[in-house]
Each structure stands twice: as structure tokens, then as C-alpha cells.
Design a protein around this motif. Structure first.
Motif, PDB file in Angstrom:
ATOM      1  N   ARG A 141      60.401 130.048  13.021  1.00 11.85           N
ATOM      2  CA  ARG A 141      61.736 130.537  12.621  1.00 11.85           C
ATOM      3  C   ARG A 141      61.857 130.755  11.119  1.00 11.85           C
ATOM      4  NH1 ARG A 141      65.157 129.127  17.045  1.00 11.85           N
ATOM      5  NH2 ARG A 141      63.766 128.886  18.832  1.00 11.85           N
ATOM      6  N   ASP A 142      61.109 129.995  10.328  1.00 12.42           N
ATOM      7  CA  ASP A 142      61.292 130.017   8.866  1.00 12.42           C
ATOM      8  C   ASP A 142      60.612 131.199   8.190  1.00 12.42           C
ATOM      9  OD1 ASP A 142      62.658 127.683   9.211  1.00 12.42           O
ATOM     10  OD2 ASP A 142      61.130 126.383   8.346  1.00 12.42           O
ATOM     11  N   LEU A 143      59.788 131.934   8.924  1.00 13.01           N
ATOM     12  CA  LEU A 143      59.029 133.057   8.366  1.00 13.01           C
ATOM     13  C   LEU A 143      59.228 134.260   9.282  1.00 13.01           C
ATOM     14  CD1 LEU A 143      55.934 130.808   7.904  1.00 13.01           C
ATOM     15  CD2 LEU A 143      57.161 131.795   5.965  1.00 13.01           C
ATOM     16  N   VAL A 144      59.451 135.436   8.683  1.00 13.09           N
ATOM     17  CA  VAL A 144      59.832 136.608   9.477  1.00 13.09           C
ATOM     18  C   VAL A 144      59.109 137.849   8.970  1.00 13.09           C
ATOM     19  CG1 VAL A 144      62.111 135.663  10.015  1.00 13.09           C
ATOM     20  CG2 VAL A 144      61.826 137.090   7.966  1.00 13.09           C
ATOM     21  N   GLY A 145      59.193 138.920   9.761  1.00 12.47           N
ATOM     22  CA  GLY A 145      58.684 140.209   9.329  1.00 12.47           C
ATOM     23  C   GLY A 145      59.638 140.871   8.356  1.00 12.47           C
ATOM     24  N   HIS A 146      59.367 142.146   8.024  1.00 14.10           N
ATOM     25  CA  HIS A 146      60.106 142.763   6.919  1.00 14.10           C
ATOM     26  C   HIS A 146      59.946 144.277   6.921  1.00 14.10           C
ATOM     27  CE1 HIS A 146      56.144 143.199   4.836  1.00 14.10           C
ATOM     28  NE2 HIS A 146      55.872 142.073   5.464  1.00 14.10           N
ATOM     29  N   GLY A 147      60.894 144.933   6.255  1.00 12.58           N
ATOM     30  CA  GLY A 147      60.691 146.329   5.930  1.00 12.58           C
ATOM     31  C   GLY A 147      59.558 146.452   4.925  1.00 12.58           C
ATOM     32  N   ILE A 148      58.961 147.644   4.830  1.00 13.77           N
ATOM     33  CA  ILE A 148      57.822 147.848   3.939  1.00 13.77           C
ATOM     34  C   ILE A 148      57.784 149.307   3.520  1.00 13.77           C
ATOM     35  CG2 ILE A 148      56.250 148.239   5.904  1.00 13.77           C
ATOM     36  CD1 ILE A 148      54.059 146.826   4.220  1.00 13.77           C
ATOM     37  N   GLY A 149      57.279 149.551   2.311  1.00  8.04           N
ATOM     38  CA  GLY A 149      57.195 150.918   1.808  1.00  8.04           C
ATOM     39  C   GLY A 149      56.769 150.917   0.353  1.00  8.04           C
ATOM     40  N   ARG A 150      57.629 151.402  -0.523  1.00  9.79           N
ATOM     41  CA  ARG A 150      57.290 151.379  -1.952  1.00  9.79           C
ATOM     42  C   ARG A 150      57.272 149.950  -2.493  1.00  9.79           C
ATOM     43  NH1 ARG A 150      56.090 155.891  -4.150  1.00  9.79           N
ATOM     44  NH2 ARG A 150      56.764 157.826  -3.148  1.00  9.79           N
ATOM     45  N   LYS A 151      58.063 149.097  -1.894  1.00 12.88           N
ATOM     46  CA  LYS A 151      57.954 147.661  -2.151  1.00 12.88           C
ATOM     47  C   LYS A 151      57.277 147.030  -0.940  1.00 12.88           C
ATOM     48  CE  LYS A 151      62.028 147.213  -5.105  1.00 12.88           C
ATOM     49  NZ  LYS A 151      63.367 146.582  -5.239  1.00 12.88           N
ATOM     50  N   PHE A 152      56.505 145.974  -1.209  1.00 10.79           N
ATOM     51  CA  PHE A 152      55.823 145.329  -0.089  1.00 10.79           C
ATOM     52  C   PHE A 152      56.817 144.673   0.859  1.00 10.79           C
ATOM     53  CE2 PHE A 152      53.299 142.159   2.123  1.00 10.79           C
ATOM     54  CZ  PHE A 152      52.242 142.948   2.540  1.00 10.79           C
ATOM     55  N   HIS A 153      57.824 144.018   0.289  1.00 11.91           N
ATOM     56  CA  HIS A 153      58.895 143.436   1.106  1.00 11.91           C
ATOM     57  C   HIS A 153      60.183 144.207   0.835  1.00 11.91           C
ATOM     58  CE1 HIS A 153      56.220 139.752   0.945  1.00 11.91           C
ATOM     59  NE2 HIS A 153      56.374 139.966   2.237  1.00 11.91           N
ATOM     60  N   GLU A 154      60.662 144.903   1.843  1.00 12.21           N
ATOM     61  CA  GLU A 154      61.920 145.637   1.758  1.00 12.21           C
ATOM     62  C   GLU A 154      62.867 145.109   2.838  1.00 12.21           C
ATOM     63  OE1 GLU A 154      60.195 149.959   0.172  1.00 12.21           O
ATOM     64  OE2 GLU A 154      61.024 149.826   2.200  1.00 12.21           O
ATOM     65  N   SER A 155      64.122 145.515   2.755  1.00 14.02           N
ATOM     66  CA  SER A 155      65.064 145.252   3.849  1.00 14.02           C
ATOM     67  C   SER A 155      64.700 146.187   5.012  1.00 14.02           C
ATOM     68  CB  SER A 155      66.490 145.539   3.395  1.00 14.02           C
ATOM     69  OG  SER A 155      66.881 144.626   2.411  1.00 14.02           O
ATOM     70  N   PRO A 156      64.927 145.707   6.248  1.00 12.84           N
ATOM     71  CA  PRO A 156      65.546 144.458   6.641  1.00 12.84           C
ATOM     72  C   PRO A 156      64.504 143.379   6.915  1.00 12.84           C
ATOM     73  CG  PRO A 156      65.256 145.825   8.562  1.00 12.84           C
ATOM     74  CD  PRO A 156      64.669 146.589   7.405  1.00 12.84           C
TER      75      PRO A 156
END
Length: 247
Positions: free
Chosen positions: A163-178
Motif C-alpha cells: 500500500r505504501d508504494l504505488v505506480g505513477h504517471g511518466i513522461g518528461r518527468k520520471f514521476h508525474e501525476s497521477p
């Protein structure tokens, strides 16, 4: 803010994704008893650079390596070092590459030699849970539909989702929303839009879902010492089934 990608940006992400998938294949071929995680890291770094990419992880928030190498009860973010792999270990390798300023990210859990039937089942369930989740990664659906169906599948097989670690948006930044949790309710969360790009990454434990962070400031381990597996791909949301760019 959610960044919907242009076709040109997606093309660069696909090039990065191809490098990532090839790195994971190379690592799989070289995993054997006695090899160190540092040696695997060097293989990955050399390949990414030779292929015209930049390692996404190296220097990200101060991370010191190209891959994350997490063994047995290590969930994610294990730092490569002089530890040698042993017969019966499982190892999760997470890697990212950047091309033209755009990133792709993927992870796999590999067996070292002969592993236990429980470990084999864990690896298979973790991978299958990703595919169960992305059945719902379709433009117009809700983000929670992905999360709910990952959790539903994992728990139906007797394992638990971190629960404490999740996936992420990605693109020009490695971690993006959502953020992309691997648990939750169906029908909630943002509505998925065509050409959104997500890193969906179930992290699954044999025992309880709780984790803790080691004193190195990076490595997360299962609180109960049980085995953990990780499976991740970068996907592009479409009107139909998503495109997986790291396979």
C-alpha cells in the motif's frame, strides 16, 4: 496536472521503452548464482548508453545506480552492490531509460536457479495482476478500475498488495501525476484520457502488505520478512486496450 502526450513524445517514449525491455532481457540472460548486483547494474548502464539512452534512475533524487535490485524480502529500491546472488533467490530488477528527454520504466522479478513453488507462484501472480489491472486501462474509465482489479486478483490468490508504494504517471518527468495505486475501489479516481502515459507496477508480498525502509534511505523490505515480487510496464492509454511500450 495530467500530461497527455503528443504522438512525437510517445514515439520517443517507445524508443526508451524498447531500450528498457532489452535491458531486462539482457539481465535475465545474465542472472546466475554468484553474480553480484553491481555487475548487473554495470551491464544495464553500458547497454542503455550504447543504445543512445540515458539511465533514468542514476542521480534521480540522489539515487546512486542505474537499476534497483531487490532480493527476496526486499520490495523495491535495493541498491546494487557486492552481494552475490544465491541459488533459490528471487530478484526484482527495476530500470528506466530516457530518450529525447522522455522516460520509460519497467520491472520484472527473476528466479535465481531453482526456487520454491511458493516463490514461483508469487512471481506469476504478480505478473498476471498487472494484466488483470490494465484490462481496465481504457480511455473513459476511472483510474480506480485499474487499482481495484489488481488488488482483487492478488488477494484472490492469497497474497497481499503493498500500500505504501504505488505506480505513477511518466513522461518528461520520471514521476508525474497521477499516482497509480495497486489497491482501491472501482469507479473512483480521475477519468483516463487517450495518450496519458502510466507506469503500472504491482508490488506483491507473500505475507502481509506492510513494508519498512532500511537505514540506507532507499531499500524497502516486507515488515514480516516474507518474499516480495514486482512487475511493471509503461503503458499508453488508448480508446481500446492500452499500448505496452516496455514489452
Amino acid at each position: 496536472m495530467i500530461n497527455v502526450k503528443s504522438e512525437a513524445e510517445i514515439l520517443s517514449m517507445k524508443r526508451a521503452g524498447k531500450i528498457v525491455s532489452e535491458v531486462l532481457k539482457l539481465i535475465k540472460e545474465n542472472i546466475k548464482e554468484g553474480i553480484t548486483t553491481k555487475e548487473l547494474d554495470q551491464l544495464a548502464e553500458d547497454y542503455i548508453i550504447k543504445s543512445g539512452g540515458i539511465p533514468s534512475f542514476k542521480g534521480l533524487y540522489g539515487y546512486p545506480a542505474t537499476i534497483c535490485a531487490s532480493i527476496n524480502d526486499e520490495v523495491v529500491h535495493g541498491i546494487p552492490g557486492l552481494r552475490k546472488l544465491r541459488d533459490g533467490d528471487i530478484i526484482s530488477i527495476d530500470v528506466g531509460a530516457c530518450v529525447d528527454g522522455l522516460h520509460a520504466d519497467a520491472a520484472r522479478t527473476f528466479a535465481v536457479g531453482k526456487i520454491s513453488p511458493l516463490a514461483e507462484q508469487l512471481i506469476k501472480v504478480t505478473e498476471k495482476s498487472f494484466f488483470e489491472g490494465i484490462k481496465y486501462a481504457v480511455a473513459g474509465r476511472r483510474l480506480g478500475d485499474i487499482s481495484y482489479n489488481i488488488q482483487k486478483y492478488v488477494e484472490s490468490r492469497g497474497f497481499s498488495v503493498v500500500r505504501d508504494l504505488v505506480g505513477h504517471g511518466i513522461g518528461r518527468k520520471f514521476h508525474e501525476s497521477p499516482q497509480v495505486p495497486n489497491f482501491g475501489k472501482a469507479g473512483v479516481g480521475i477519468r483516463l484520457i487517450k495518450n496519458m502515459t502510466l507506469a503500472v507496477e504491482p508490488m506483491v508480498n507473500v505475507g502481509r502488505y506492510e513494508v519498512y525502509q532500511e537505514s540506507d534511505g532507499w531499500t524497502f523490505k516486507t515488515l514480516d520478512g516474507s518474499l516480495s515480487a514486482h512487475y511493471e510496464n509503461t503503458i499508453v492509454i488508448k480508446d481500446g486496450q492500452p499500448e505496452i511500450i516496455t514489452l
